[in-house]
Design a protein around this motif. Structure first.
Motif, PDB file in Angstrom:
ATOM      1  N   LYS A 154       0.283   7.297  -6.434  1.00 14.31           N
ATOM      2  CA  LYS A 154      -0.857   8.209  -6.502  1.00 14.31           C
ATOM      3  C   LYS A 154      -0.477   9.647  -6.133  1.00 14.31           C
ATOM      4  CE  LYS A 154      -4.570   6.419  -4.464  1.00 14.31           C
ATOM      5  NZ  LYS A 154      -5.340   5.593  -3.497  1.00 14.31           N
ATOM      6  N   ASN A 155       0.493   9.798  -5.242  1.00 15.07           N
ATOM      7  CA  ASN A 155       0.782  11.120  -4.682  1.00 15.07           C
ATOM      8  C   ASN A 155       2.049  11.781  -5.217  1.00 15.07           C
ATOM      9  OD1 ASN A 155      -1.492  11.016  -2.949  1.00 15.07           O
ATOM     10  ND2 ASN A 155      -0.357   9.692  -1.544  1.00 15.07           N
ATOM     11  N   GLU A 156       2.970  10.983  -5.806  1.00 13.44           N
ATOM     12  CA  GLU A 156       4.225  11.538  -6.300  1.00 13.44           C
ATOM     13  C   GLU A 156       4.414  11.206  -7.780  1.00 13.44           C
ATOM     14  OE1 GLU A 156       7.512  10.215  -3.943  1.00 13.44           O
ATOM     15  OE2 GLU A 156       6.369  10.347  -2.065  1.00 13.44           O
ATOM     16  N   PRO A 157       4.653  12.201  -8.617  1.00 14.12           N
ATOM     17  CA  PRO A 157       4.882  11.927 -10.042  1.00 14.12           C
ATOM     18  C   PRO A 157       6.120  11.043 -10.240  1.00 14.12           C
ATOM     19  CG  PRO A 157       4.525  14.264  -9.648  1.00 14.12           C
ATOM     20  CD  PRO A 157       4.716  13.641  -8.309  1.00 14.12           C
ATOM     21  N   VAL A 158       6.050  10.114 -11.183  1.00  8.11           N
ATOM     22  CA  VAL A 158       7.218   9.303 -11.512  1.00  8.11           C
ATOM     23  C   VAL A 158       8.234  10.193 -12.222  1.00  8.11           C
ATOM     24  CG1 VAL A 158       5.828   7.216 -11.720  1.00  8.11           C
ATOM     25  CG2 VAL A 158       6.294   8.584 -13.765  1.00  8.11           C
ATOM     26  N   ALA A 168      -3.389   6.039 -11.662  1.00  9.94           N
ATOM     27  CA  ALA A 168      -3.129   5.485 -10.325  1.00  9.94           C
ATOM     28  C   ALA A 168      -4.150   6.029  -9.334  1.00  9.94           C
ATOM     29  CB  ALA A 168      -1.714   5.817  -9.873  1.00  9.94           C
ATOM     30  N   GLN A 169      -4.395   7.325  -9.379  1.00 12.91           N
ATOM     31  CA  GLN A 169      -5.368   7.948  -8.472  1.00 12.91           C
ATOM     32  C   GLN A 169      -6.790   7.464  -8.749  1.00 12.91           C
ATOM     33  OE1 GLN A 169      -4.586  12.069  -9.339  1.00 12.91           O
ATOM     34  NE2 GLN A 169      -2.949  12.247  -7.827  1.00 12.91           N
ATOM     35  N   LYS A 170      -7.077   7.220 -10.005  1.00 12.10           N
ATOM     36  CA  LYS A 170      -8.441   6.880 -10.409  1.00 12.10           C
ATOM     37  C   LYS A 170      -8.784   5.411 -10.167  1.00 12.10           C
ATOM     38  CE  LYS A 170     -11.552   7.547 -14.383  1.00 12.10           C
ATOM     39  NZ  LYS A 170     -11.612   8.032 -15.790  1.00 12.10           N
ATOM     40  N   TYR A 171      -7.796   4.514 -10.365  1.00  7.55           N
ATOM     41  CA  TYR A 171      -8.107   3.082 -10.359  1.00  7.55           C
ATOM     42  C   TYR A 171      -7.464   2.272  -9.231  1.00  7.55           C
ATOM     43  CZ  TYR A 171      -9.837   4.251 -15.001  1.00  7.55           C
ATOM     44  OH  TYR A 171     -10.524   4.817 -16.045  1.00  7.55           O
ATOM     45  N   LEU A 172      -6.454   2.800  -8.566  1.00  7.53           N
ATOM     46  CA  LEU A 172      -5.860   2.050  -7.445  1.00  7.53           C
ATOM     47  C   LEU A 172      -6.601   2.404  -6.154  1.00  7.53           C
ATOM     48  CD1 LEU A 172      -2.016   2.132  -8.222  1.00  7.53           C
ATOM     49  CD2 LEU A 172      -3.734   0.411  -8.824  1.00  7.53           C
ATOM     50  N   VAL A 173      -7.902   2.223  -6.226  1.00 11.90           N
ATOM     51  CA  VAL A 173      -8.802   2.499  -5.087  1.00 11.90           C
ATOM     52  C   VAL A 173      -9.799   1.348  -4.987  1.00 11.90           C
ATOM     53  CG1 VAL A 173      -8.581   5.005  -5.261  1.00 11.90           C
ATOM     54  CG2 VAL A 173     -10.359   3.834  -6.579  1.00 11.90           C
ATOM     55  N   ASP A 174     -10.545   1.308  -3.881  1.00 11.32           N
ATOM     56  CA  ASP A 174     -11.566   0.272  -3.683  1.00 11.32           C
ATOM     57  C   ASP A 174     -10.998  -1.127  -3.892  1.00 11.32           C
ATOM     58  OD1 ASP A 174     -13.395   2.310  -3.239  1.00 11.32           O
ATOM     59  OD2 ASP A 174     -14.024   2.374  -5.340  1.00 11.32           O
ATOM     60  N   LEU A 175      -9.861  -1.376  -3.291  1.00 11.07           N
ATOM     61  CA  LEU A 175      -9.153  -2.636  -3.495  1.00 11.07           C
ATOM     62  C   LEU A 175      -9.617  -3.712  -2.526  1.00 11.07           C
ATOM     63  CD1 LEU A 175      -5.547  -1.212  -3.985  1.00 11.07           C
ATOM     64  CD2 LEU A 175      -7.168  -1.899  -5.753  1.00 11.07           C
ATOM     65  N   TYR A 184       0.825  -1.214   0.000  1.00 12.60           N
ATOM     66  CA  TYR A 184       0.000   0.000   0.000  1.00 12.60           C
ATOM     67  C   TYR A 184       0.858   1.263   0.000  1.00 12.60           C
ATOM     68  CZ  TYR A 184      -4.469  -2.369   0.433  1.00 12.60           C
ATOM     69  OH  TYR A 184      -5.590  -3.129   0.172  1.00 12.60           O
ATOM     70  N   LYS A 185       2.033   1.198   0.601  1.00  6.41           N
ATOM     71  CA  LYS A 185       2.928   2.353   0.551  1.00  6.41           C
ATOM     72  C   LYS A 185       3.321   2.661  -0.889  1.00  6.41           C
ATOM     73  CE  LYS A 185       5.090   2.026   5.137  1.00  6.41           C
ATOM     74  NZ  LYS A 185       6.366   1.744   5.871  1.00  6.41           N
ATOM     75  N   GLU A 186       3.610   1.618  -1.674  1.00  6.69           N
ATOM     76  CA  GLU A 186       3.989   1.827  -3.078  1.00  6.69           C
ATOM     77  C   GLU A 186       2.806   2.347  -3.885  1.00  6.69           C
ATOM     78  OE1 GLU A 186       6.882   1.903  -4.245  1.00  6.69           O
ATOM     79  OE2 GLU A 186       7.932   1.066  -2.509  1.00  6.69           O
ATOM     80  N   ILE A 187       1.622   1.858  -3.574  1.00 12.73           N
ATOM     81  CA  ILE A 187       0.424   2.350  -4.258  1.00 12.73           C
ATOM     82  C   ILE A 187       0.221   3.837  -3.971  1.00 12.73           C
ATOM     83  CG2 ILE A 187      -2.104   2.222  -4.258  1.00 12.73           C
ATOM     84  CD1 ILE A 187      -1.826  -0.822  -3.929  1.00 12.73           C
ATOM     85  N   GLU A 188       0.315   4.227  -2.709  1.00 16.12           N
ATOM     86  CA  GLU A 188       0.118   5.629  -2.335  1.00 16.12           C
ATOM     87  C   GLU A 188       1.194   6.522  -2.935  1.00 16.12           C
ATOM     88  OE1 GLU A 188      -2.551   6.945  -0.799  1.00 16.12           O
ATOM     89  OE2 GLU A 188      -3.286   4.895  -1.135  1.00 16.12           O
ATOM     90  N   LYS A 193       2.931   7.922 -26.076  1.00 12.94           N
ATOM     91  CA  LYS A 193       2.179   9.134 -25.753  1.00 12.94           C
ATOM     92  C   LYS A 193       1.827   9.239 -24.272  1.00 12.94           C
ATOM     93  CE  LYS A 193       0.080   9.837 -30.321  1.00 12.94           C
ATOM     94  NZ  LYS A 193      -1.191   9.867 -31.084  1.00 12.94           N
ATOM     95  N   VAL A 194       2.027   8.159 -23.516  1.00 14.53           N
ATOM     96  CA  VAL A 194       1.683   8.189 -22.090  1.00 14.53           C
ATOM     97  C   VAL A 194       2.629   9.136 -21.356  1.00 14.53           C
ATOM     98  CG1 VAL A 194       1.539   6.834 -19.963  1.00 14.53           C
ATOM     99  CG2 VAL A 194       0.701   5.874 -22.120  1.00 14.53           C
ATOM    100  N   THR A 195       2.076  10.045 -20.581  1.00 12.95           N
ATOM    101  CA  THR A 195       2.871  11.067 -19.881  1.00 12.95           C
ATOM    102  C   THR A 195       2.959  10.768 -18.381  1.00 12.95           C
ATOM    103  OG1 THR A 195       0.951  12.464 -19.416  1.00 12.95           O
ATOM    104  CG2 THR A 195       2.060  12.783 -21.547  1.00 12.95           C
ATOM    105  N   ILE A 196       3.820  11.534 -17.708  1.00 14.87           N
ATOM    106  CA  ILE A 196       3.925  11.446 -16.246  1.00 14.87           C
ATOM    107  C   ILE A 196       2.574  11.730 -15.612  1.00 14.87           C
ATOM    108  CG2 ILE A 196       4.930  12.550 -14.212  1.00 14.87           C
ATOM    109  CD1 ILE A 196       7.463  13.017 -15.892  1.00 14.87           C
ATOM    110  N   GLU A 197       1.865  12.726 -16.138  1.00 17.74           N
ATOM    111  CA  GLU A 197       0.556  13.080 -15.600  1.00 17.74           C
ATOM    112  C   GLU A 197      -0.452  11.952 -15.809  1.00 17.74           C
ATOM    113  OE1 GLU A 197       3.063  16.420 -16.128  1.00 17.74           O
ATOM    114  OE2 GLU A 197       2.353  15.012 -17.679  1.00 17.74           O
ATOM    115  N   ASP A 198      -0.371  11.277 -16.956  1.00 22.29           N
ATOM    116  CA  ASP A 198      -1.280  10.154 -17.230  1.00 22.29           C
ATOM    117  C   ASP A 198      -1.088   9.034 -16.211  1.00 22.29           C
ATOM    118  OD1 ASP A 198      -2.335  11.385 -19.481  1.00 22.29           O
ATOM    119  OD2 ASP A 198      -0.856  10.467 -20.827  1.00 22.29           O
TER     120      ASP A 198
END
Length: 421
Positions: A342-346, A408-415, A335-339, A398-403
């Motif tokens: 979600k919270n820090e740009p790659v 991650a924020q949108k789908y790594l939830v309700d696990l 869960y730390k890696e998931i968060e 075409k996938v960006t850092i923002e994408d």
């Protein structure tokens, strides 16, 4: 002289086009897809029926039917079939999955005339001998008992049951009771309703001359296909719900962890970005989960995350096996890696490395003509855009850092969590 201190030059993979596939609609309505490749002596021929687990009214019937097709016809026993296939150095495999039953036939071109009638007989005149069914049921029960001693198997089965809910075909798993309940008439009924006279897609790969092409075309057109068969309805998948299951297995020395949720299928606009994000999280040996849980903490030999795609959806799952004493620590680190995602740009470097890896891995998966045809088969069976794989590398690029952060924020939830051991 080669200077081994200097790394070889490399070029970024920016795009890739698959070879041209020739498709024709035959007289009986079957779509016949051909990839002609020169200097390849082995022919690959596949037939795909929409006859997988989704069409079952009893758990396991599709798989049993697929196995039983090679166990005898009205003219040959299973042994005689196997001996003839072996004599010509050919192979016939019939596999059933969630959505499809696929017949795969490989042979030298010169043996087509001898083997195509046997293939027709297998698909049109099976007799499903009771003795072979009894043997298959006994073997399946013994194999299941072995599997059920493994926490990894139990955890994988359980998370699918929880995600897809009861009575959904994708959640179904065999039990000793369900295997014993399968009767010969069940298999005959499934065959009659989903294989015999049912529409199918046909695929051919290899270096083939006009006479052989006509042999295969005539073979396909010899099937009496009911073109008025009702189109299969798309499954309705349940909504995600957060569930946590912890089951103790007495005497087990390890705990198997599965964390996941339901997702979309390959046609979804976020699919490419999610694949990149997943690769960063746990999709390859250099992923964050591997670096943390294996390399840094030493909790496990391996951990991965993946998106298992089916026709009517998919599910995302993180999986690992750890010592029972530290499973809670392992879950916490996951869960730390998931968060963090979600919270820090790659970083740009990490994103570029992953996109290069995925592009190269994609090209590596197209190393044979048979692999190319598998990709084209996906397009037809899963109703993808005809340029889906031609545009694959371009979409990755075409996938960006923002994408990455957005999905991650949108789908790594309700696990949902399943821990068994």
């Amino acid at each position: 002289m080669l200077d081994r201190k200097i790394a070889p030059d490399f070029q970024l993979i920016k795009a890739h086009k698959l070879p041209k596939i020739n498709t024709q609609k035959l007289k009986n309505g079957v779509s016949f897809h051909q990839l002609i490749t020169k200097n390849q002596p082995v022919l690959g021929f596949q037939i795909a029926f929409e006859a997988g687990r989704c069409e079952e009214n009893k758990v396991g019937i599709a798989s049993f039917m697929a196995k039983m097709l090679l166990e005898g016809t009205h003219h040959h026993t299973g042994k005689q079939i196997a001996d003839k296939i072996s004599f010509y150095g050919a192979s016939i495999n019939i596999d059933s999955g969630n959505d499809f039953t696929i017949v795969s036939f490989y042979t030298l071109e010169k043996h087509l005339e001898q083997l195509l009638p046997l293939l027709k007989e297998i698909l049109q005149e099976p007799n499903f001998p009771q003795s072979e069914l009894d043997n298959l049921k006994n073997r399946s029960i013994q194999n299941l008992k072995i599997q059920e001693e493994r926490t990894a198997y139990l955890a994988t089965v359980k998370i699918k049951e929880v995600l897809f809910k009861e009575n959904h075909p994708y959640s179904a798993s065999s039990s000793e009771e369900s295997i014993r309940a399968i009767q010969r008439q069940d298999i005959i009924d499934f065959y009659e309703n989903n294989i015999k006279s049912n529409p199918f897609e046909a695929y051919l790969v290899g270096d083939i001359d006009t006479d052989s092409e006509k042999l295969i075309t005539d073979f396909i057109e010899s099937f009496n296909v009911d073109t008025h068969k009702k189109e299969k309805e798309l499954l309705q998948n349940p909504a995600n719900s957060v569930t946590k299951i912890y089951k103790e297995i007495e005497g087990s020395v390890q705990t198997s962890i599965r964390i996941g949720r339901l997702l979309f299928n390959q046609k979804h606009p976020d699919y490419a970005a999610f694949k990149v994000m997943n690769m960063i999280l746990g999709g390859y040996f250099g992923s964050r989960l591997m670096q943390n849980i294996r390399e840094d903490k030493g909790y496990t030999y391996g951990i991965s995350s993946r998106n298992a795609a089916m026709k009517n959806g998919s599910y995302f799952v993180i999986g690992t096996d750890v010592k029972k004493e530290i499973y809670q620590d392992a879950v916490s680190e996951i869960y730390k890696e998931i968060e963090k995602l979600k919270n820090e740009p790659v970083t740009e470097e990490e994103l570029e490395n992953v996109k290069n890896y995925m592009s190269g891995n994609f090209l590596g998966s197209l190393s044979t003509a048979f692999a190319v045809m598998d990709k084209m088969q996906d397009i037809h069976l899963y109703n993808l855009d005809e340029n889906y794989y031609n545009d694959y590398v371009t979409k990755l690029r075409k996938v960006t850092i923002e994408d990455v952060q957005k999905v991650a924020q949108k789908y790594l939830v309700d696990l949902t969590e399943v821990c068994i051991g």
